[in-house]
Design a protein around this motif. Sequence first.
Motif, PDB file in Angstrom:
ATOM      1  N   LEU A 144       2.337  -6.310  -4.431  1.00 53.42           N
ATOM      2  CA  LEU A 144       3.309  -5.872  -3.302  1.00 53.42           C
ATOM      3  C   LEU A 144       2.460  -4.708  -2.390  1.00 53.42           C
ATOM      4  CD1 LEU A 144       5.989  -6.150  -1.855  1.00 53.42           C
ATOM      5  CD2 LEU A 144       6.809  -4.510  -3.588  1.00 53.42           C
ATOM      6  N   LYS A 145       1.778  -3.838  -3.318  1.00 52.68           N
ATOM      7  CA  LYS A 145       1.337  -2.477  -2.654  1.00 52.68           C
ATOM      8  C   LYS A 145       2.393  -1.459  -2.086  1.00 52.68           C
ATOM      9  CE  LYS A 145      -3.141  -4.930  -2.023  1.00 52.68           C
ATOM     10  NZ  LYS A 145      -4.409  -5.232  -1.331  1.00 52.68           N
ATOM     11  N   ARG A 146       3.251  -1.377  -2.742  1.00 53.25           N
ATOM     12  CA  ARG A 146       4.672  -0.282  -2.111  1.00 53.25           C
ATOM     13  C   ARG A 146       3.891   0.961  -1.929  1.00 53.25           C
ATOM     14  NH1 ARG A 146       8.501   2.796  -4.873  1.00 53.25           N
ATOM     15  NH2 ARG A 146       7.763   1.907  -6.832  1.00 53.25           N
ATOM     16  N   PRO A 147       4.069   1.646  -0.713  1.00 54.68           N
ATOM     17  CA  PRO A 147       3.789   2.822  -0.432  1.00 54.68           C
ATOM     18  C   PRO A 147       4.050   3.755  -1.474  1.00 54.68           C
ATOM     19  CG  PRO A 147       4.056   1.874   1.519  1.00 54.68           C
ATOM     20  CD  PRO A 147       4.648   0.809   0.418  1.00 54.68           C
ATOM     21  N   ASP A 148       3.199   4.869  -2.084  1.00 55.66           N
ATOM     22  CA  ASP A 148       3.631   5.752  -3.102  1.00 55.66           C
ATOM     23  C   ASP A 148       4.297   5.285  -4.388  1.00 55.66           C
ATOM     24  OD1 ASP A 148       2.983   8.000  -1.192  1.00 55.66           O
ATOM     25  OD2 ASP A 148       4.919   7.591  -0.027  1.00 55.66           O
ATOM     26  N   ALA A 149       4.108   3.820  -4.559  1.00 55.97           N
ATOM     27  CA  ALA A 149       4.663   3.468  -5.926  1.00 55.97           C
ATOM     28  C   ALA A 149       3.983   4.304  -7.166  1.00 55.97           C
ATOM     29  CB  ALA A 149       4.317   2.163  -5.613  1.00 55.97           C
ATOM     30  N   GLU A 150       2.731   4.512  -7.047  1.00 59.48           N
ATOM     31  CA  GLU A 150       1.924   5.326  -8.127  1.00 59.48           C
ATOM     32  C   GLU A 150       2.706   6.471  -8.514  1.00 59.48           C
ATOM     33  OE1 GLU A 150       0.399   6.962  -4.257  1.00 59.48           O
ATOM     34  OE2 GLU A 150       0.671   5.082  -5.245  1.00 59.48           O
ATOM     35  N   LYS A 151       3.647   7.006  -7.724  1.00 62.97           N
ATOM     36  CA  LYS A 151       4.248   8.126  -8.251  1.00 62.97           C
ATOM     37  C   LYS A 151       5.413   8.093  -9.383  1.00 62.97           C
ATOM     38  CE  LYS A 151       3.862  10.621  -3.809  1.00 62.97           C
ATOM     39  NZ  LYS A 151       4.247  11.217  -2.490  1.00 62.97           N
ATOM     40  N   ASP A 152       5.840   6.696  -9.310  1.00 65.06           N
ATOM     41  CA  ASP A 152       6.669   6.219 -10.208  1.00 65.06           C
ATOM     42  C   ASP A 152       6.295   6.097 -11.649  1.00 65.06           C
ATOM     43  OD1 ASP A 152       8.642   6.476  -8.160  1.00 65.06           O
ATOM     44  OD2 ASP A 152       8.416   4.395  -7.874  1.00 65.06           O
ATOM     45  N   TYR A 153       4.838   6.076 -11.668  1.00 62.80           N
ATOM     46  CA  TYR A 153       4.518   5.632 -13.169  1.00 62.80           C
ATOM     47  C   TYR A 153       3.618   6.536 -13.649  1.00 62.80           C
ATOM     48  CZ  TYR A 153       6.145   1.177 -11.087  1.00 62.80           C
ATOM     49  OH  TYR A 153       6.918   0.286 -10.221  1.00 62.80           O
TER      50      TYR A 153
END
Length: 394
Positions: A144-153
Motif C-alpha cells: 500500500l505504501k501508506r505515508p508515514d506508516a513506518e512510525k506505527d511499527y
Amino acid sequence: MILMEKTMRWFGPADPVSLRDIRQAGCTGVVTALHHIPVGEIWPVTEIKKRQELIETAGMTWTVIESLPVSEDIKRQSGNYQEHIENYKQSLRNLAECGLKVVTYNFMPVLDWVRTDIAFTLPEGSKALRYDRAAFIAFDLFLLKRPDAEKDYTAEEKERAEALLATLSEEARTTLYNNALLGLPGSNDRFTAPQVLQALQTYAGIDENKLRQHLFYFLQQVVPIAEELGLQLAIHPDDPPFSVLGLPRIVSTEKDIRALLDAAPSPANGLCYCTGSLGVRSDNDLPGIIQRLGDHIHFIHLRNISRDKAGNFFEADHLLGDVNMFAVVRELVKLMERKQVSIPMRPDHGHQMLDDLQRSTYPGYSAIGRLKGLAALTGLELGISSSLAEASPQ
C-alpha cells in the motif's frame, strides 16, 4: 429453560448458502441486511418487506438486521452527515413498522474487518481466516505504501515484515493485498492503492477522541428514536480491536463499551457481543463483560480465536480456542434466565471444510463450518442449562 435464538447470517438472494441450507442447519431465524441499498440512503418499507417475505416463506423469521451501516460522512462528521442521520432515523422507523427488533451496526472507519489470509490451512485440511501481523505490516509498508506508516511499527516489526515480503511471489503479494482490503466496502471491485490512500486521508486529523465524540453524537441522535420505536441498537466491536492503517478504533475494550453506553443512557443502546473480536485482546474479560454489561447485550456472535503474543490470530474451532466458551455460554445462560428473555445468537464465521472446500462463499461464511459451530454451541448451551436447572432449588 430459556435458550438463545439460533440464527445464521444470510447475504441475500445471491448468497450461495441458501435459506434452505440455513433452516436445515437448525436455525429459526435469519440475520441479514439490504446490501443493495447505498449507504446513507433510506431503507424503504417495500424493500424490507420483500426481504422479510423471502425469509418467512422459507419457514424462518427476520428480527435482527446486520447491518444498517453508518456512513463514513457520519463517522467523520463531514459532507452529508446530518442528512444521513435523518435517513438513518427514517430507516429505523421503517424497520420498526415491519416488526424488526435488533439493529446491528459498527463505527469502524474505512475498513469493517481485517485479515491477511482467508484460506489459512489447518492441520486437518480445513481453511480458516487468519491475521498475521508481519504480513499486514508488509502490506501497509511495501504494497500500500501508506505515508508515514513506518512510525506505527517498531524496528523489529519492520524487519520481520521486510523479511516476510522477500519470501512472497508476485502472486502471493497480490493475494495479500486483496485479502487485506476485503473489509473495505465494495472491495469485490479491486481498489487501487491511490483510492485506498485517499479514503484514509479523509480521516486525517480524526483521532480516537474525536471519532469517539462523533459516535456519541450519532448515538444521542438515534438512540431516543430507537427507544421510542421499541428497537434495540447493537454496536459491533472493532475487528480486530486495535488500530489498523493508522485509523482510530474506539469499540475495543470494556471501557470503550461503557463510555458509549454512558453517552446515551437507554435500554435501546446496546452491544453486539462478539467473542471473536473482543477475544483477540487478552486483557478483555469476556465472562465479566456479560456479568457487568449483560443488560445491554442485544445480539450475540459466538466464535473462537487462537492468538499468540506476536499479535497473530486465526479463527479456531468454536469451543477450542483462547476464548473460554464454556464460561461465556454459562454467563449468557444465567443472563437470559435472570432477564427471562431469549437473546438471538449466530455462530460467527466457520471453517471451510468438506464439500464447501469446492464452493466459493463469502470468507468465513461457508455452510458446513457454521453448521458444525452451531451444533457444538447448541450442545454446550443445553448441557449448561440442564446442569444449572438441576442445581437450582426447586
